[in-house]
Structures are given as structure tokens and as C-alpha cells.
Design a protein around this motif. Structure first.
Motif, PDB file in Angstrom:
ATOM      1  N   UNK A 325       0.814  -1.220   0.000  1.00 33.90           N
ATOM      2  CA  UNK A 325       0.000   0.000   0.000  1.00 33.90           C
ATOM      3  C   UNK A 325       0.848   1.271   0.000  1.00 33.90           C
ATOM      4  N   UNK A 326       2.142   1.151  -0.073  1.00 34.45           N
ATOM      5  CA  UNK A 326       3.047   2.299   0.013  1.00 34.45           C
ATOM      6  C   UNK A 326       3.003   3.158  -1.239  1.00 34.45           C
ATOM      7  N   UNK A 327       3.491   4.369  -1.101  1.00 36.67           N
ATOM      8  CA  UNK A 327       3.710   5.199  -2.278  1.00 36.67           C
ATOM      9  C   UNK A 327       5.086   4.892  -2.855  1.00 36.67           C
ATOM     10  N   UNK A 328       5.429   5.555  -3.955  1.00 38.30           N
ATOM     11  CA  UNK A 328       6.709   5.303  -4.611  1.00 38.30           C
ATOM     12  C   UNK A 328       7.866   5.749  -3.724  1.00 38.30           C
ATOM     13  N   UNK A 329       8.965   5.007  -3.773  1.00 35.61           N
ATOM     14  CA  UNK A 329      10.164   5.447  -3.080  1.00 35.61           C
ATOM     15  C   UNK A 329      10.624   6.780  -3.658  1.00 35.61           C
ATOM     16  N   UNK A 337       1.657  13.677   3.249  1.00 33.83           N
ATOM     17  CA  UNK A 337       1.830  12.342   2.699  1.00 33.83           C
ATOM     18  C   UNK A 337       0.819  11.385   3.326  1.00 33.83           C
ATOM     19  N   UNK A 338      -0.459  11.473   2.935  1.00 34.66           N
ATOM     20  CA  UNK A 338      -1.475  10.616   3.552  1.00 34.66           C
ATOM     21  C   UNK A 338      -1.327   9.138   3.215  1.00 34.66           C
ATOM     22  N   UNK A 339      -0.698   8.809   2.087  1.00 36.79           N
ATOM     23  CA  UNK A 339      -0.534   7.401   1.723  1.00 36.79           C
ATOM     24  C   UNK A 339       0.611   6.762   2.490  1.00 36.79           C
ATOM     25  N   UNK A 340       1.760   7.424   2.512  1.00 36.87           N
ATOM     26  CA  UNK A 340       2.892   6.959   3.293  1.00 36.87           C
ATOM     27  C   UNK A 340       3.328   5.551   2.946  1.00 36.87           C
ATOM     28  N   UNK A 341       3.736   4.803   3.964  1.00 35.10           N
ATOM     29  CA  UNK A 341       4.230   3.445   3.757  1.00 35.10           C
ATOM     30  C   UNK A 341       3.174   2.396   4.074  1.00 35.10           C
ATOM     31  N   UNK A 379      19.278   8.835  -4.385  1.00 42.89           N
ATOM     32  CA  UNK A 379      18.464   9.926  -3.843  1.00 42.89           C
ATOM     33  C   UNK A 379      17.199   9.470  -3.140  1.00 42.89           C
ATOM     34  N   UNK A 380      16.739   8.260  -3.380  1.00 42.02           N
ATOM     35  CA  UNK A 380      15.478   7.796  -2.807  1.00 42.02           C
ATOM     36  C   UNK A 380      15.711   6.945  -1.555  1.00 42.02           C
ATOM     37  N   UNK A 381      14.609   6.749  -0.826  1.00 41.05           N
ATOM     38  CA  UNK A 381      14.688   5.979   0.407  1.00 41.05           C
ATOM     39  C   UNK A 381      13.598   4.914   0.411  1.00 41.05           C
ATOM     40  N   UNK A 382      13.933   3.786   1.070  1.00 39.14           N
ATOM     41  CA  UNK A 382      13.129   2.579   0.989  1.00 39.14           C
ATOM     42  C   UNK A 382      12.209   2.389   2.187  1.00 39.14           C
ATOM     43  N   UNK A 383      12.608   2.872   3.355  1.00 39.14           N
ATOM     44  CA  UNK A 383      11.819   2.637   4.559  1.00 39.14           C
ATOM     45  C   UNK A 383      11.100   3.922   4.977  1.00 39.14           C
ATOM     46  N   UNK A 397       5.668  11.328   8.415  1.00 40.25           N
ATOM     47  CA  UNK A 397       4.423  11.972   8.856  1.00 40.25           C
ATOM     48  C   UNK A 397       3.409  10.934   9.315  1.00 40.25           C
ATOM     49  N   UNK A 398       3.343   9.810   8.634  1.00 44.33           N
ATOM     50  CA  UNK A 398       2.408   8.753   9.011  1.00 44.33           C
ATOM     51  C   UNK A 398       2.814   8.113  10.339  1.00 44.33           C
TER      52      UNK A 398
END
Length: 524
Positions: A325-329, A337-341, A379-383, A397-398
């Protein structure tokens, strides 16, 4: 094995890398309880049995047949199976890769349940194969009974598979001997994107040998290949013996599909002809549901991985899904960021169920760590964490919303358990050290891998004020299990005092770190 073949351990299932003698270590030994001629042509369950999602009065029993069969489970209070109760399960066939699950209900609480699975010819119930037996304990309904469980993750990663020279997955025997009530597998049950080679030369010149199979000779793309990846681990006799004694609570993570995948992703990986992560994840999720007994995820009805398992008055286990259910890294710097991880729906579910829980301890089983900075490229993060120690941004934020809810709703006894990073650590989070302060202190414990490469320690993000009380990690990337210890965590809850003790252990059982937590507190 091709999809729908229904074969057992044929020549095409075990190909190379361990030769006949080495492969024999990992193959199930058939009992001599009945002559071979009597068993000939009858269903066989050589892949063992397992139970999952056990509660005070219920549980799921899993088996795989070598051909179409009717599944029947018998349960009893003793190994003699006197006064056994029979449970008629499904007819299993190629639509589920010959796997089946039978649900047991109305079991006595806090008791050792002995069970055996019989597979019969669907057209002639008198033609049954040899029974395969197992045992498990139901959760207690009273608070005076002690509880013990283990957790870890990351199996057959980075090409480190079943090595007959080491005795296979030895860590499962270490855990089995400690007789836990259940095992929480925190994800990366397979490495669908990591083929298993025949042999690997270690830095000191030693040779690591693997049992290999056709499906694990390449990355998994088809449903048959994902099924073969899940089936691969069951070649290990330590794991099958463990499964027959210890129930599981299983979640998934990225390597069930592909490293660092997220919904909507198109893979940049030349090894793949199918590059749509959504297509691959759907195939993997189907095989995942076929090979693990999970009550919210059945192969015939879809469902979800996230769920809560209530293990009596002392413990609830909240199993998260930080993948589907996560958004893109991304760099993770967004201020909204309502979707978050977790996705908005899963977050609402978690807040609601935590508030409803009356268990003394609420273990949050997270397939990814909270404060460790896990990169995805440059540049991106996974967790959750993204390296900025300031106010929450992006997926943080979540987490801030959840921690605020736990504080303001006075949810007591929360403990976070995770894996993913291939080392073991203990982190304590406290508002006085944090940029975000509207939460109560809590602990996060990290343990793993079970049988995969070890990796160096990651940096901590200061947003939620973590302090690393313990760390053990190798000093270089992808150290083999022959070079770096494998890890599992152990949790004991005292039925009298309610105290919860976490021990971080390494292969062989040695305790590396121990922490005692007191019940009834919001935070620790």
C-alpha cells in the motif's frame, strides 16, 4: 517443476550444485511405517506440515500433496491419537499447486495439540497416503501462563541457499530446541530476485555449495517460478522439522517480489522480461498465500497480509504490510503524505485495533525498521526514515500520526519488532532526544537474517530520537552465513509479573543483548 505438474522430488526438482549425496540431506526421509508397494499410487506429503495464525481456540494446518488429494486432519490430546477428532479439508490440486489449508476451531486453550494430516485419493477415500504428524500449543486464556516466541526474517538471500556442508538452515534447529509458542517471520521469506547458484567462492578460498532447483536458477517471474521459490526452502529438513512443531505468523516484504519494489513500479532490471511490479507482486502474493497458512489471505478468496493475532490476555501481535500500500520510493521530503508506507486504510485499521486491544503487550510486527536510513539508489529511500533529523517529512508523517495516537489514546505496552537490514540491533526512541516530541518512548528491536548475507550497519535518523543500545553487524557487505553469524530474537512474557524480556540471539543460541520491559506503561 512446471506449474501443475504435481510432482514430488523428481529429477527436475533437484538439478545440480549438491550432487546426489548432498541433496539427500535436504530431502524428506519417508517413514517405513508401510511397505513401499502399499504406498505406491497414493498421495504423499513429503513437503511436511505447518500450522499458522494459532489463537486460543483455533489454528490453520497446511500441507502439500504430490497429486490431487482430499485433505483430512485429525487432532488429539496425545500422540496415541485416542479419541481423535477429524476435520475434513479441501480437495487439493493444481489450482493451488497441490497445497491445502484446513481451519481448526473449538480447540482447548493453552493445550498441546497433536495433529496428523491424511491425504486420500479423491475418488477412493480408502486409498490414503502415510500420515504426516505435527504439534502446536494453543494460546492460553489466563494470564498466569508464560509465553515465548521468536522472530527473524531473510531466508536464502544473496544466493546463500541450503548448504549441505553446514547442515542446511541450522538456525531453525536452534530455535526449535528452545520450544517457542510461535515464530514471527518478519518478511523476505524468499528472495525471488536472487537466483541460487551451485557454488560460490568465499574470500578465504572456501567453497560454499548450494542445493539448487530449476525454479531457483533464475529470477522468479511466472507463477510456477514463484511457487518454486517458496517450495525451495522446504527442501531443508531443519525447516520442515521446525514447521511441524512451531506455528508461524508470517508477513512479507520486498524480496518476495523484487528488491525495494513498490506498487506501480516498472523494473529497471535486464534479468526480467516481465517488468511490471504489479503483475509480479500479484503472482507472488498468490504463491505466498498458497505456501503459508494465513487466515486473512487465502488463495481462493484474495485478502490481505496485515492482521492482528490475539494470543491470549498477555499478547496481541499486529502484523503490518509496508509493501502493498506504500507510495513510490522518493527523497521523502514532502510535507503532506497521507498514503505513506502503510496506506491510509491500513493506518486507520492499526490505530483502531491498537485502541481496542486489551492485551498487556501489543507487539507491532514491522517488516521495515523505523529510524534506520535504508537507501534506494542515490536519492530515494526505501523505509520510513530519510536521513533528515528535523521535523517529520514524507513517510515519517504517518509514523508521527501513529505515535501521537498511541500517546493520546493511552495505548500501553507497545513494542516494535523488525528485520530487513541483515544485522541485529536495539533502538530506544524518546521525545527528549527527538525533533518530533508528541509521543511516548518505545523500543524497536532488529534481528536477522536467518540465512542470507550480512550487511553493515545503517545510519539512524534523529527525527524520533533513537538511541542505539546495541548493535552487531559485519564490516563489509554480503558476508556469507559461513563468515557472519545469523540472528533471531526471542521474547519471553512472564505470566506472573507480566514482564516482557527481549533477547537478541545469534546462531547457536548465544545471547547478545537482553532488555526487560515493565507492563502497563505508555512507552518504556
Amino acid at each position: 517443476m512446471a506449474q501443475g505438474s504435481g510432482g514430488g522430488f523428481g529429477r527436475r526438482s533437484l538439478l545440480r550444485g549438491a550432487a546426489a549425496g548432498s541433496a539427500a540431506l535436504a530431502l524428506p526421509a519417508l517413514s517405513c511405517a508401510a511397505p513401499a508397494q502399499a504406498r505406491s499410487g497414493r498421495p504423499s506429503a513429503d513437503w511436511g506440515v505447518q500450522t499458522g495464525d494459532v489463537t486460543t481456540s483455533s489454528g490453520l494446518v497446511w500441507v502439500r500433496s504430490d497429486r490431487p488429494a482430499r485433505m483430512v486432519v485429525q487432532t488429539a490430546a496425545t500422540e496415541s491419537f485416542r479419541n481423535a477428532r477429524s476435520w475434513h479439508g479441501p480437495v487439493i490440486g493444481p489450482d493451488t499447486d497441490f497445497t491445502g489449508v484446513t481451519s481448526l476451531h473449538g480447540l482447548p486453550s493453552g493445550e498441546q495439540i497433536h495433529y496428523r494430516v491424511l491425504l486420500s485419493d479423491p475418488d477412493d477415500p480408502r486409498r490414503t497416503g502415510e500420515p504426516v504428524s505435527g504439534t502446536f500449543r494453543t494460546a492460553p486464556t489466563g494470564r498466569r501462563t508464560d509465553l515465548r516466541f521468536h522472530w527473524s526474517g531473510d531466508l536464502a538471500g544473496q544466493g546463500w541457499g541450503i548448504n549441505p556442508d553446514r547442515g542446511g538452515y541450522r538456525i531453525y534447529e536452534d530455535m526449535r530446541r528452545r520450544n517457542p509458542d510461535f515464530f514471527l517471520c518478519s518478511g523476505d521469506n524468499i528472495y525471488a530476485d536472487n537466483p541460487i547458484p551451485e557454488r560460490v567462492t568465499l574470500p578465504d578460498g572456501r567453497i560454499w555449495r548450494n542445493v539448487t532447483t530449476e525454479e531457483k536458477s533464475k529470477v522468479a517471474e511466472t507463477l510456477a517460478e514463484f511457487r518454486g521459490a517458496f517450495r525451495y526452502n522446504l527442501l531443508d529438513d531443519n525447516l520442515r522439522r521446525f514447521n511441524a512443531q512451531v506455528p508461524t505468523i508470517t508477513q512479507w516484504d520486498d524480496h518476495e517480489v523484487h528488491n525495494n519494489w513498490y506498487p506501480g513500479q516498472l523494473l529497471d532490471d535486464d534479468r526480467y522480461t516481465e517488468k511490471d511490479a504489479d503483475v509480479l507482486s500479484a503472482r507472488s502474493l498468490r504463491a505466498f498465500g498458497e505456501y503459508f497458512p494465513i487466515r486473512t489471505l487465502r488463495p481462493d478468496r484474495g485478502g490481505r497480509v496485515y492482521r492482528v493475532l490475539r494470543h491470549g490476555p498477555l499478547l496481541d501481535v499486529f502484523v503490518l504490510d509496508m509493501r502493498r500500500y506504500r507510495n513510490a520510493n522518493s527523497p521523502g521530503r514532502q510535507t503532506d503524505d497521507p498514503q505513506g508506507i502503510l496506506g491510509a486504510e491500513q493506518l486507520r485499521w492499526l490505530k483502531r485495533e491498537l485502541s481496542r486491544s486489551r492485551a498487556v503487550w501489543k507487539v507491532i510486527a514491522s517488516d521495515m525498521p523505523l529510524g534506520l536510513v535504508v537507501p534506494d539508489g542515490k536519492t530515494n529511500f526505501e523505509a520510513v526514515a530519510q536521513g533528515d533529523p528535523g521535523a517529520p517529512l514524507g513517510r515519517e508523517l504517518q509514523l508521527a500520526e501513529l505515535l501521537r495516537h498511541i500517546k493520546h489514546d493511552r495505548v500501553t505496552g507497545t513494542v516494535w519488532l523488525t528485520t530487513d537490514v541483515h544485522y541485529t540491533a536495539a533502538q530506544h526512541y524518546a521525545p527528549e532526544r527527538a525533533a518530533f516530541k508528541d509521543f511516548e518512548p518505545f523500543w524497536e528491536f532488529v534481528s536477522g537474517p536467518l540465512n542470507a548475507g550480512g550487511f553493515q550497519a545503517l545510519k539512524l535518523d534523529g527525527t524520533f530520537g533513537p538511541d542505539q543500545a546495541f548493535l552487531k553487524a559485519p564490516d563489509r557487505a554480503n558476508t556469507s552465513p559461513a563468515e557472519s553469524p545469523q540472528y533471531f530474537g526471542e521474547v519471553d512474557i512472564d505470566g506472573g509479573s507480566g514482564e516482557l524480556t527481549v533477547r537478541l540471539r545469534q546462531e547457536g543460541g548465544q545471547v547478545l543483548f537482553s532488555k526487560v520491559l515493565q507492563p502497563g506503561r505508555v512507552g518504556q
